[in-house]
Design a protein around this motif. Sequence first.
Motif, mmCIF file in Angstrom:
data_model
loop_
_atom_site.group_PDB
_atom_site.id
_atom_site.type_symbol
_atom_site.label_atom_id
_atom_site.label_comp_id
_atom_site.label_asym_id
_atom_site.label_seq_id
_atom_site.Cartn_x
_atom_site.Cartn_y
_atom_site.Cartn_z
ATOM 1 N N TRP A 13 33.662 49.190 44.650
ATOM 2 C CA TRP A 13 34.359 49.113 45.406
ATOM 3 C C TRP A 13 34.478 49.923 46.697
ATOM 4 C CZ3 TRP A 13 37.046 44.851 45.896
ATOM 5 C CH2 TRP A 13 37.367 44.128 44.751
ATOM 6 N N TYR A 17 34.575 49.156 50.527
ATOM 7 C CA TYR A 17 35.669 49.576 51.388
ATOM 8 C C TYR A 17 34.731 50.343 52.698
ATOM 9 C CZ TYR A 17 39.147 47.701 48.426
ATOM 10 O OH TYR A 17 39.783 46.946 47.756
ATOM 11 N N GLY A 46 46.715 49.314 42.793
ATOM 12 C CA GLY A 46 45.269 48.432 43.302
ATOM 13 C C GLY A 46 45.139 47.892 44.714
ATOM 14 N N CYS A 47 45.732 48.803 45.709
ATOM 15 C CA CYS A 47 46.152 48.476 47.011
ATOM 16 C C CYS A 47 44.718 48.130 47.888
ATOM 17 C CB CYS A 47 47.103 49.599 47.649
ATOM 18 S SG CYS A 47 46.151 51.182 48.081
ATOM 19 N N GLY A 48 43.597 48.719 47.404
ATOM 20 C CA GLY A 48 42.332 48.447 48.168
ATOM 21 C C GLY A 48 42.405 49.050 49.689
ATOM 22 N N ARG A 51 46.004 46.454 53.053
ATOM 23 C CA ARG A 51 46.358 45.113 54.120
ATOM 24 C C ARG A 51 48.047 44.832 53.696
ATOM 25 N NH1 ARG A 51 43.303 40.209 50.964
ATOM 26 N NH2 ARG A 51 44.224 39.059 52.620
ATOM 27 N N ASP A 67 45.068 53.470 44.360
ATOM 28 C CA ASP A 67 43.583 52.512 44.166
ATOM 29 C C ASP A 67 42.629 53.667 43.596
ATOM 30 O OD1 ASP A 67 42.629 49.734 44.967
ATOM 31 O OD2 ASP A 67 40.902 51.398 44.757
ATOM 32 N N GLY A 68 41.625 53.259 42.767
ATOM 33 C CA GLY A 68 40.753 53.955 42.389
ATOM 34 C C GLY A 68 39.698 54.410 43.210
ATOM 35 N N LEU A 94 43.595 57.064 42.303
ATOM 36 C CA LEU A 94 43.713 57.379 40.710
ATOM 37 C C LEU A 94 43.243 56.277 40.190
ATOM 38 C CD1 LEU A 94 47.237 58.597 39.149
ATOM 39 C CD2 LEU A 94 46.319 56.420 38.349
ATOM 40 N N ASP A 95 42.452 56.932 39.060
ATOM 41 C CA ASP A 95 41.788 55.704 38.018
ATOM 42 C C ASP A 95 42.942 55.324 37.065
ATOM 43 O OD1 ASP A 95 40.686 54.368 36.324
ATOM 44 O OD2 ASP A 95 38.636 55.510 36.406
ATOM 45 N N LEU A 96 43.451 54.027 37.118
ATOM 46 C CA LEU A 96 44.429 53.382 36.187
ATOM 47 C C LEU A 96 44.053 53.449 34.641
ATOM 48 C CD1 LEU A 96 44.964 50.291 38.089
ATOM 49 C CD2 LEU A 96 46.410 52.314 38.103
ATOM 50 N N ARG A 125 48.522 42.869 43.277
ATOM 51 C CA ARG A 125 47.777 41.810 44.036
ATOM 52 C C ARG A 125 46.322 41.867 43.647
ATOM 53 N NH1 ARG A 125 44.681 39.694 48.170
ATOM 54 N NH2 ARG A 125 44.524 37.353 47.883
ATOM 55 N N PHE A 126 45.809 40.871 43.070
ATOM 56 C CA PHE A 126 44.250 40.670 42.432
ATOM 57 C C PHE A 126 43.819 42.056 41.818
ATOM 58 C CE2 PHE A 126 42.130 37.176 45.389
ATOM 59 C CZ PHE A 126 43.422 36.378 45.097
ATOM 60 N N LEU A 127 44.699 42.623 41.203
ATOM 61 C CA LEU A 127 44.337 43.859 40.504
ATOM 62 C C LEU A 127 43.818 43.418 39.063
ATOM 63 C CD1 LEU A 127 46.244 46.366 38.681
ATOM 64 C CD2 LEU A 127 43.951 46.949 39.825
HETATM 65 C C1 LIG Z 1 40.272 42.531 44.488
HETATM 66 S S1 LIG Z 1 40.805 44.069 44.947
HETATM 67 C C2 LIG Z 1 42.466 43.961 45.270
HETATM 68 C C3 LIG Z 1 43.002 44.774 46.593
HETATM 69 C C4 LIG Z 1 44.242 44.479 47.276
HETATM 70 N N1 LIG Z 1 45.277 44.652 46.338
HETATM 71 C C5 LIG Z 1 44.275 43.130 47.859
HETATM 72 O O1 LIG Z 1 44.880 42.136 47.338
HETATM 73 O O2 LIG Z 1 43.472 42.885 48.849
HETATM 74 C C6 LIG Z 1 40.884 45.134 43.456
HETATM 75 C C7 LIG Z 1 41.117 46.510 43.525
HETATM 76 O O3 LIG Z 1 41.547 47.267 42.497
HETATM 77 C C8 LIG Z 1 40.887 48.518 42.280
HETATM 78 N N2 LIG Z 1 40.451 48.961 40.896
HETATM 79 C C9 LIG Z 1 39.842 48.301 40.122
HETATM 80 N N3 LIG Z 1 39.688 48.960 38.808
HETATM 81 C C10 LIG Z 1 40.605 50.080 39.089
HETATM 82 C C11 LIG Z 1 40.921 51.305 38.232
HETATM 83 N N4 LIG Z 1 40.532 51.321 37.002
HETATM 84 N N5 LIG Z 1 41.858 51.914 38.660
HETATM 85 C C12 LIG Z 1 42.316 52.135 39.937
HETATM 86 N N6 LIG Z 1 42.160 51.094 40.757
HETATM 87 C C13 LIG Z 1 41.225 50.107 40.535
HETATM 88 C C14 LIG Z 1 39.600 48.510 43.206
HETATM 89 O O4 LIG Z 1 39.468 49.586 43.819
HETATM 90 C C15 LIG Z 1 40.152 47.418 44.351
HETATM 91 O O5 LIG Z 1 40.740 47.966 45.418
#
Ligand SMILES: C[S@@+](CC[C@H](N)C(=O)[O-])C[C@H]1O[C@@H](n2cnc3c(N)ncnc32)[C@H](O)[C@@H]1O
Length: 220
Positions: A13, A17, A46-48, A51, A67-68, A94-96, A125-127
């Motif tokens: 990730w 990014y 998990g905002c990435g 957007r 987000d992580g 933050l690591d979830l 979303r997509f998290l």
């Molecule tokens: C598919 S992307 C979705 C991003 C955004 N929500 C979107 O819809 O464009 C998944 C996101 O989850 C985050 N992620 C994955 N594992 C994670 C964790 N253990 N802790 C925090 N964030 C995490 C990734 O860094 C990534 O930005």
Amino acid sequence: MNEQGATVTKKYWNTFYKQNVNLPKSSFCSKVQETLTSESFVVDIGCGSARDTFAFASGGIDAIGIDGSEEAINLNKSKAKELHLPSEVSFVTLDLCKSSDLKSLFEELKIQGLEKRKHFVLYLRFLLHAVDDKTEKTLLDTISDVFPQGTRFAAEFRTKEDEQLNKIYDNHYRRFVDTDRFIPDLESKGFEINSFFKGTGLSIYKGEDPFLARVFATKR
Ligand SMILES: C[S@@+](CC[C@H](N)C(=O)[O-])C[C@H]1O[C@@H](n2cnc3c(N)ncnc32)[C@H](O)[C@@H]1O
């Protein structure tokens, strides 16, 4: 996912990014925006690239993106300084899967939200398909422990029906969520399901039409 897997995922990730991803808001974000009021406070988990966090904030809704990926969060912080948004927006790395860090952050948000009389909307979303079962459990348990009654939950994620469909595959961790398991799980954590839909045609990107679930729920 073991520790090595988590490191590989984080690296993926961060590299992703670094390319400074610039995507328009998602169709799920538009759907959720229809349900918000000026009292809403969106927690984009998990905002990435943010957007959707920025789309909420541009519409006058206070929001925090979590987000992580420190790469994503640093870019989001810089972008937030450049944009003159009509509402408060902040970002946290933050690591979830770190449950004590997650709990501290959520407790802090709860205090802020209650002081400002805000209504929480937890936005994922997509998290859920990007984290493993254990992280999903940690996240849902912590949400359930901390957030007050009336907190809303909105999630969009790939389901097991998506596993067989064609994808633009770039070799990163993906889990296909079984909604027959997820929905009762969410209910058991104190959430009432307001609506649940699954199918295709929800988020078509670069010719890929994933099989997704959309779940809206409220904390009882
Ligand atoms: C598919 S992307 C979705 C991003 C955004 N929500 C979107 O819809 O464009 C998944 C996101 O989850 C985050 N992620 C994955 N594992 C994670 C964790 N253990 N802790 C925090 N964030 C995490 C990734 O860094 C990534 O930005």
